[in-house]
Design an enzyme around this catalytic site. Sequence first.
Site, mmCIF file in Angstrom:
data_model
loop_
_atom_site.group_PDB
_atom_site.id
_atom_site.type_symbol
_atom_site.label_atom_id
_atom_site.label_comp_id
_atom_site.label_asym_id
_atom_site.label_seq_id
_atom_site.Cartn_x
_atom_site.Cartn_y
_atom_site.Cartn_z
ATOM 1 N N ASP A 1 0.872 -1.183 0.000
ATOM 2 C CA ASP A 1 0.000 0.000 0.000
ATOM 3 C C ASP A 1 0.909 1.233 0.000
ATOM 4 O OD1 ASP A 1 -1.595 2.166 0.694
ATOM 5 O OD2 ASP A 1 -2.802 1.019 2.125
ATOM 6 N N SER B 1 -1.907 15.763 -12.706
ATOM 7 C CA SER B 1 -3.007 15.749 -13.678
ATOM 8 C C SER B 1 -3.125 17.152 -14.251
ATOM 9 C CB SER B 1 -4.309 15.381 -12.960
ATOM 10 O OG SER B 1 -5.426 15.773 -13.738
ATOM 11 N N TYR C 1 -10.369 15.850 -6.447
ATOM 12 C CA TYR C 1 -9.303 15.171 -7.186
ATOM 13 C C TYR C 1 -8.277 16.206 -7.674
ATOM 14 C CZ TYR C 1 -6.991 12.618 -10.985
ATOM 15 O OH TYR C 1 -6.055 12.059 -11.830
ATOM 16 N N LYS D 1 -4.243 16.669 -6.755
ATOM 17 C CA LYS D 1 -3.181 16.721 -7.764
ATOM 18 C C LYS D 1 -2.446 18.070 -7.711
ATOM 19 C CE LYS D 1 -3.624 12.576 -9.330
ATOM 20 N NZ LYS D 1 -2.527 11.589 -9.177
HETATM 21 N N1 LIG Z 1 -6.604 7.899 -16.292
HETATM 22 C C1 LIG Z 1 -6.674 9.223 -16.366
HETATM 23 O O1 LIG Z 1 -7.551 9.795 -17.013
HETATM 24 C C2 LIG Z 1 -5.675 10.067 -15.617
HETATM 25 C C3 LIG Z 1 -5.525 11.425 -15.968
HETATM 26 C C4 LIG Z 1 -4.612 12.205 -15.263
HETATM 27 C C5 LIG Z 1 -3.871 11.642 -14.243
HETATM 28 N N2 LIG Z 1 -4.017 10.325 -13.922
HETATM 29 C C6 LIG Z 1 -3.238 9.784 -12.819
HETATM 30 O O2 LIG Z 1 -2.437 8.721 -13.294
HETATM 31 C C7 LIG Z 1 -2.268 7.741 -12.280
HETATM 32 C C8 LIG Z 1 -2.672 6.372 -12.797
HETATM 33 O O3 LIG Z 1 -4.040 6.410 -13.167
HETATM 34 P P1 LIG Z 1 -4.754 5.182 -13.915
HETATM 35 O O4 LIG Z 1 -5.877 5.761 -14.673
HETATM 36 O O5 LIG Z 1 -3.733 4.358 -14.600
HETATM 37 O O6 LIG Z 1 -5.359 4.382 -12.656
HETATM 38 P P2 LIG Z 1 -5.961 2.902 -12.608
HETATM 39 O O7 LIG Z 1 -7.148 2.968 -11.718
HETATM 40 O O8 LIG Z 1 -6.120 2.325 -13.983
HETATM 41 O O9 LIG Z 1 -4.791 2.060 -11.880
HETATM 42 C C9 LIG Z 1 -4.373 2.440 -10.589
HETATM 43 C C10 LIG Z 1 -3.476 1.338 -10.010
HETATM 44 O O10 LIG Z 1 -3.076 1.799 -8.704
HETATM 45 C C11 LIG Z 1 -3.239 0.723 -7.772
HETATM 46 N N3 LIG Z 1 -3.453 1.280 -6.441
HETATM 47 C C12 LIG Z 1 -4.553 1.979 -6.006
HETATM 48 N N4 LIG Z 1 -4.410 2.289 -4.714
HETATM 49 C C13 LIG Z 1 -3.211 1.793 -4.312
HETATM 50 C C14 LIG Z 1 -2.513 1.792 -3.078
HETATM 51 N N5 LIG Z 1 -3.015 2.371 -1.983
HETATM 52 N N6 LIG Z 1 -1.300 1.201 -3.037
HETATM 53 C C15 LIG Z 1 -0.757 0.602 -4.134
HETATM 54 N N7 LIG Z 1 -1.385 0.568 -5.323
HETATM 55 C C16 LIG Z 1 -2.591 1.159 -5.416
HETATM 56 C C17 LIG Z 1 -4.434 -0.055 -8.308
HETATM 57 O O11 LIG Z 1 -4.467 -1.393 -7.781
HETATM 58 C C18 LIG Z 1 -4.215 0.008 -9.813
HETATM 59 O O12 LIG Z 1 -3.403 -1.066 -10.271
HETATM 60 C C19 LIG Z 1 -3.083 8.228 -11.097
HETATM 61 O O13 LIG Z 1 -2.251 8.934 -10.187
HETATM 62 C C20 LIG Z 1 -4.090 9.164 -11.726
HETATM 63 O O14 LIG Z 1 -4.598 10.109 -10.827
HETATM 64 C C21 LIG Z 1 -4.906 9.523 -14.597
#
Ligand SMILES: NC(=O)c1ccc[n+]([C@@H]2O[C@H](COP(=O)([O-])OP(=O)(O)OC[C@H]3O[C@@H](n4cnc5c(N)ncnc54)[C@H](O)[C@@H]3O)[C@@H](O)[C@H]2O)c1
Length: 255
Positions: free
Chosen positions: A64, A144, A157, A161
């Site tokens: 975690d 983000s 959110y 960020k």
């Molecule tokens: N997808 C988007 O549109 C987007 C846009 C801007 C920024 N982001 C950022 O990019 C990053 C990745 O996003 P994503 O869309 O790939 O997310 P996702 O939900 O597809 O994957 C997130 C991963 O993080 C893991 N995770 C969650 N909580 C956890 C914890 N406490 N400890 C360890 N692992 C943990 C989950 O098991 C999962 O494998 C995030 O920080 C998100 O805020 C995403």
Amino acid sequence: MSHPGRLEGKTAIITGAGMGLGEGIARKFVDEGANVLLFDISEEHGQKVADSLPRAKAVFYKGDVTDLEHWEGALKASLDHFGGLDIVVNNAGVVHRSGPSPAVPRSEYDRIMSINITPLYQSAKAIHPHFAAQHSGVFVNLSSISAPRPRPNLVWYAGSKGAVSAITKGLAAEFAPDGVRCNAICPVVAETGMVREVLGGTDTVEGRQGLTRGIPLGRFATPWDVACAACFLASEEAGFITGVELPVDGGRALN
Ligand SMILES: NC(=O)c1ccc[n+]([C@@H]2O[C@H](COP(=O)([O-])OP(=O)(O)OC[C@H]3O[C@@H](n4cnc5c(N)ncnc54)[C@H](O)[C@@H]3O)[C@@H](O)[C@H]2O)c1
């Protein structure tokens, strides 16, 4: 003539590497020669990604990202498996369902603030001493585009960020004398499991079209787009770059 990978000989911890952007970053880093420790709370997803990569280059670590002991364990696992650690990608993060800000439950607010911000504190505590001792190291943090350009309904959110971006810049200034770089990436909505929540809980063609209209290049980001930016910032090619927030947003921030 083949060139050595941009990350040849480097070892990276990538959090949230079990799916989405983190999985894309892990695949790109291995392609570019890095060893990767896939740090994820989901054994099912993290182990599956590790099993799909060359055994000598990728290992799953269950933990975690809000827990200091798990970060200390990740550092130890990285040193034991690969003999070093050069890069941390703080990618794991969560989003709340898009909707009116006062209606977001307190439990969701707490979850967002904890999972999106606390890992920067814990990784600084656990990993910075190792980076400082070797006088080199890189943090790449997933912020983000909603941090510099917040919009309605994803405000908590965006606030979390905003903290990621500010902390990244502050640590960049503080850690620079130790030879440690810190940079942030600011993606626009990307093609991952997060899309449904960003659309308020229902993934529809109309909803996607609405989001796409706000992106001048006319599409969502992909894990590849973000992985290439992360690879660049983690590599020696970015050796004189610290404290930046790099938009990977198809021009969304221009609107
Ligand atoms: N997808 C988007 O549109 C987007 C846009 C801007 C920024 N982001 C950022 O990019 C990053 C990745 O996003 P994503 O869309 O790939 O997310 P996702 O939900 O597809 O994957 C997130 C991963 O993080 C893991 N995770 C969650 N909580 C956890 C914890 N406490 N400890 C360890 N692992 C943990 C989950 O098991 C999962 O494998 C995030 O920080 C998100 O805020 C995403």
